[in-house]
Write a protein that holds these residues in place. Structure first.
Motif, short mmCIF file in Angstrom:
data_model
loop_
_atom_site.label_atom_id
_atom_site.label_comp_id
_atom_site.label_asym_id
_atom_site.label_seq_id
_atom_site.Cartn_x
_atom_site.Cartn_y
_atom_site.Cartn_z
N HIS A 10 -10.39 -0.38 -17.83
CA HIS A 10 -8.97 -0.69 -18.01
C HIS A 10 -8.83 -1.97 -18.83
O HIS A 10 -9.79 -2.73 -18.96
N THR A 11 -7.64 -2.15 -19.38
CA THR A 11 -7.37 -3.36 -20.16
C THR A 11 -6.26 -4.19 -19.51
O THR A 11 -5.67 -5.04 -20.16
N ARG A 12 -6.00 -3.94 -18.24
CA ARG A 12 -4.94 -4.64 -17.52
C ARG A 12 -5.42 -6.01 -17.03
O ARG A 12 -6.62 -6.23 -16.90
N SER A 13 -4.47 -6.87 -16.73
CA SER A 13 -4.84 -8.14 -16.09
C SER A 13 -5.31 -7.81 -14.67
O SER A 13 -5.03 -6.74 -14.14
N ALA A 14 -5.98 -8.76 -14.04
CA ALA A 14 -6.46 -8.55 -12.68
C ALA A 14 -5.30 -8.26 -11.73
O ALA A 14 -5.39 -7.38 -10.87
N ASP A 15 -4.18 -8.98 -11.90
CA ASP A 15 -3.02 -8.77 -11.04
C ASP A 15 -2.40 -7.39 -11.25
O ASP A 15 -2.02 -6.72 -10.29
N GLU A 16 -2.29 -6.96 -12.51
CA GLU A 16 -1.75 -5.63 -12.79
C GLU A 16 -2.64 -4.55 -12.21
O GLU A 16 -2.15 -3.60 -11.59
N ALA A 17 -3.93 -4.68 -12.40
CA ALA A 17 -4.88 -3.68 -11.88
C ALA A 17 -4.82 -3.63 -10.36
O ALA A 17 -4.82 -2.56 -9.76
N ARG A 18 -4.71 -4.78 -9.73
CA ARG A 18 -4.63 -4.84 -8.27
C ARG A 18 -3.35 -4.15 -7.77
O ARG A 18 -3.38 -3.42 -6.79
N THR A 19 -2.24 -4.38 -8.46
CA THR A 19 -0.98 -3.74 -8.08
C THR A 19 -1.08 -2.22 -8.22
O THR A 19 -0.61 -1.47 -7.35
N ILE A 20 -1.71 -1.76 -9.29
CA ILE A 20 -1.88 -0.32 -9.50
C ILE A 20 -2.78 0.27 -8.42
O ILE A 20 -2.47 1.32 -7.85
N VAL A 21 -3.86 -0.41 -8.12
CA VAL A 21 -4.78 0.08 -7.07
C VAL A 21 -4.07 0.10 -5.72
O VAL A 21 -4.25 1.03 -4.94
N GLU A 22 -3.24 -0.89 -5.44
CA GLU A 22 -2.49 -0.90 -4.18
C GLU A 22 -1.57 0.32 -4.11
O GLU A 22 -1.45 0.95 -3.05
N GLY A 23 -0.94 0.66 -5.22
CA GLY A 23 -0.09 1.85 -5.26
C GLY A 23 -0.87 3.13 -4.99
O GLY A 23 -0.41 4.01 -4.26
N ILE A 24 -2.05 3.22 -5.57
CA ILE A 24 -2.91 4.39 -5.36
C ILE A 24 -3.33 4.45 -3.88
O ILE A 24 -3.29 5.50 -3.26
N ALA A 25 -3.73 3.31 -3.33
CA ALA A 25 -4.15 3.26 -1.92
C ALA A 25 -3.00 3.65 -0.99
O ALA A 25 -3.20 4.37 -0.01
N ALA A 26 -1.79 3.19 -1.29
CA ALA A 26 -0.62 3.54 -0.48
C ALA A 26 -0.38 5.05 -0.51
O ALA A 26 -0.06 5.66 0.52
N GLN A 27 -0.54 5.63 -1.68
CA GLN A 27 -0.37 7.08 -1.82
C GLN A 27 -1.42 7.83 -1.00
O GLN A 27 -1.12 8.82 -0.33
N LEU A 28 -2.65 7.34 -1.01
CA LEU A 28 -3.72 7.97 -0.23
C LEU A 28 -3.47 7.82 1.27
O LEU A 28 -3.71 8.76 2.04
N ARG A 29 -2.99 6.66 1.67
CA ARG A 29 -2.67 6.46 3.09
C ARG A 29 -1.61 7.45 3.54
O ARG A 29 -1.72 8.06 4.60
N GLU A 30 -0.57 7.59 2.74
CA GLU A 30 0.54 8.47 3.09
C GLU A 30 0.13 9.95 3.05
O GLU A 30 0.43 10.70 3.96
N ARG A 31 -0.57 10.33 2.01
CA ARG A 31 -0.89 11.74 1.80
C ARG A 31 -2.00 12.25 2.72
O ARG A 31 -1.93 13.37 3.21
N TYR A 32 -3.02 11.42 2.93
CA TYR A 32 -4.20 11.89 3.66
C TYR A 32 -4.45 11.17 4.98
O TYR A 32 -5.46 11.41 5.63
N GLY A 33 -3.56 10.27 5.37
CA GLY A 33 -3.73 9.58 6.64
C GLY A 33 -4.88 8.60 6.66
O GLY A 33 -5.45 8.32 7.70
N LEU A 34 -5.23 8.07 5.48
CA LEU A 34 -6.32 7.10 5.42
C LEU A 34 -5.79 5.72 5.77
O LEU A 34 -4.63 5.40 5.53
N SER A 35 -6.66 4.90 6.32
CA SER A 35 -6.30 3.50 6.49
C SER A 35 -6.93 2.73 5.33
O SER A 35 -7.98 3.11 4.83
N GLY A 36 -6.25 1.70 4.90
CA GLY A 36 -6.77 0.92 3.78
C GLY A 36 -6.45 -0.55 3.97
O GLY A 36 -5.31 -0.90 4.24
N THR A 37 -7.46 -1.38 3.85
CA THR A 37 -7.26 -2.81 3.97
C THR A 37 -7.97 -3.52 2.82
O THR A 37 -9.04 -3.11 2.40
N TRP A 38 -7.35 -4.57 2.33
CA TRP A 38 -7.94 -5.37 1.26
C TRP A 38 -9.00 -6.30 1.84
O TRP A 38 -8.78 -6.94 2.85
N GLN A 39 -10.14 -6.32 1.17
CA GLN A 39 -11.20 -7.30 1.45
C GLN A 39 -11.59 -7.88 0.10
O GLN A 39 -12.29 -7.23 -0.67
#
Length: 91
Positions: A10-39
């Protein structure tokens, strides 16, 4: 058990990439019942049949996951969906 390991550039800033990944993780949590925590710069995902990590690296996002017995049979579909979503959101 099947393993998925994807490096997506990717060519995004670290903050942009992190925001995008958070959106993907939220979608996975909602769709598949996964838990996700940042480390640090990674989201640790876990749920029925899946243990994984989505890391935000400089100029790359790395997805690594261990699929349980049932999801192992769908490895190709799961990996294809991950690649598609990363391409849509990070390219």
């Amino acid at each position: 058990m099947a393993r998925i390991d994807i490096l997506h550039p990717h060519t995004r800033s670290a903050d942009e990439a992190r925001t995008i990944v958070e959106g993907i993780a939220a979608q996975l949590r909602e769709r598949y019942g996964l838990s996700g925590t940042w480390q640090g710069d990674a989201v640790v995902l876990s749920g029925p049949g899946l243990q994984g990590l989505v890391e935000v690296l400089p100029q790359q996002v790395r997805v690594s996951a261990e699929l349980g017995f049932l999801l192992s049979a769908l490895r190709g579909q799961v990996e294809g969906e991950i690649r598609r979503v990363l391409g849509e959101r990070l390219d």
